[in-house]
Design a protein around this motif. Structure first.
Motif, PDB file in Angstrom:
ATOM      1  N   PRO A 201       0.852  -1.188   0.181  1.00 29.72           N
ATOM      2  CA  PRO A 201      -0.125   0.069   0.062  1.00 29.72           C
ATOM      3  C   PRO A 201       1.033   1.094  -0.165  1.00 29.72           C
ATOM      4  N   THR A 202       0.335   2.284  -0.559  1.00 26.99           N
ATOM      5  CA  THR A 202       1.168   3.847  -0.321  1.00 26.99           C
ATOM      6  C   THR A 202       0.754   4.365   0.804  1.00 26.99           C
ATOM      7  N   LEU A 203       1.710   5.207   1.091  1.00 29.28           N
ATOM      8  CA  LEU A 203       1.651   6.002   2.549  1.00 29.28           C
ATOM      9  C   LEU A 203       0.500   6.730   2.592  1.00 29.28           C
ATOM     10  N   ASP A 204      -0.060   7.325   1.644  1.00 36.09           N
ATOM     11  CA  ASP A 204      -1.307   8.374   1.605  1.00 36.09           C
ATOM     12  C   ASP A 204      -2.467   7.456   1.707  1.00 36.09           C
ATOM     13  N   GLU A 205      -2.447   6.044   1.517  1.00 39.55           N
ATOM     14  CA  GLU A 205      -3.453   5.295   1.863  1.00 39.55           C
ATOM     15  C   GLU A 205      -3.555   4.842   3.118  1.00 39.55           C
ATOM     16  N   LEU A 206      -2.310   4.999   3.895  1.00 37.11           N
ATOM     17  CA  LEU A 206      -2.348   4.492   5.062  1.00 37.11           C
ATOM     18  C   LEU A 206      -2.367   5.494   6.339  1.00 37.11           C
ATOM     19  N   MET A 207      -1.809   6.846   5.967  1.00 34.90           N
ATOM     20  CA  MET A 207      -1.617   7.872   6.935  1.00 34.90           C
ATOM     21  C   MET A 207      -3.024   8.463   7.200  1.00 34.90           C
TER      22      MET A 207
END
Ligand SMILES: [Zn+2]
Length: 308
Positions: A201-207
């Motif tokens: 997953p990308t960081l902006d999906e988790l942040m």
């Protein structure tokens, strides 16, 4: 037993990300001796037109989580609305070339990010070929050679875009979310350009999600049980190259502590293209990914080829 192998792919979406995020990532990765593939947006920065997405379901949830204004900056969000969208390649050719000169692989993200992301599925195959052709020409003007790879804006890919890649004779592309590398098929059509999916997953999906505390994110992302498997982590010049640069440096250190081997997508693609018969064919489908609004290209079911 071989260690987990991890490739870093960098999507560069905006003028500001190219100007500020790209040099920061280039220097950090060079200092740490980590290979990466930089994929550039080459045409106009019409990020401001993304304001249209506010009217789409799911957008507000993401905005409130990651605060788009603080990540991208107000001026970026205004690009293409009141200000003419800057031509990213023309304004930043020196920065882009410095990435290649530092030894990193470079490729195409898009000509116009907003247009590709919003309109790909409404365009004719000829129009998609033209749009990708604009990116190819701009890339050649900057780097003096044809692009060898591409990764689509917003993971938007379909038969028309895959046909444009095949026509360009790319070594490989990286458009989809999925598992192991494959040759894509859409319906009855088979394409010859290798796909290497983004697996993490990308960081902006988790942040900003309480279940993914920032302090534990690196370990969560690296907690993969399959040694020897190729993982691909996509980062953004506008995020990991700017406000999250320190986090990304710590992520690399943590990965090294865990014995992760950083590899280059170009090397992986060369090895896979050298034994194409061993690479499976799989469907390229449209699906959803947790933490991201709308649909995007995902790796579908494996297709068993009948012996010819
Ligand atoms: Zn992008």
């Amino acid at each position: 037993m071989s260690a987990q192998r991890l490739a870093i792919k960098i999507d560069v979406d905006t003028d500001r990300g190219t100007r500020e995020g790209v040099p920061a990532l280039r220097d950090l990765l060079q200092k740490k001796g980590v290979p990466a593939t930089f994929l550039f947006s080459l045409g106009p920065d019409n990020t401001g037109r993304a304001i249209r997405r506010i009217f789409r379901p799911g957008f507000f949830r993401k905005v409130s989580r990651t605060s788009v204004v603080s990540v991208y900056g107000l001026r970026t969000l205004m690009n293409g609305v009141l200000l003419p969208g800057p031509d990213i390649a023309r304004r930043n050719a020196a920065v882009m070339r410095s990435v290649a000169e530092a030894g990193f692989e470079t490729g195409i993200h898009c000509w116009d990010h907003v247009f590709w992301q919003d309109r790909l599925f409404a365009l004719s195959e000829v129009r998609v070929l033209e749009e990708f052709g604009k990116a190819r020409r701009a890339y050649e003007e900057v780097f003096g050679m044809p692009a060898r790879t591409a990764g689509a804006a917003g993971w938007q890919a379909n038969a028309a875009s895959l046909a444009a890649y095949d026509a360009a004779g790319l070594d490989y592309a990286t458009d989809v979310r999925g598992g192991a590398p494959f040759f894509p098929a859409v319906g009855a059509r088979r394409f010859k350009t290798l796909q290497i999916p983004t697996t993490l997953p990308t960081l902006d999906e988790l942040m900003g999600r309480p279940e993914y505390p920032l302090a534990k994110l690196a370990d969560m992302l690296l907690a993969r049980p399959e040694p020897g498997k190729l993982d691909v982590f996509t980062i953004h010049a506008e995020i990991e190259g700017m406000s999250m640069l320190d986090w990304f440096g710590q992520f690399i250190d943590r990965a090294k502590e865990r014995g992760v081997a950083f590899v280059s997508l170009a090397d992986e693609a060369a090895a896979l293209n050298a034994r194409r018969d061993a690479v499976p064919v799989a469907s390229l489908d449209q699906g959803e990914v947790d933490g991201r609004s709308g649909t995007l290209a995902v790796q579908g079911a494996r297709i068993e080829e009948r012996a010819a």
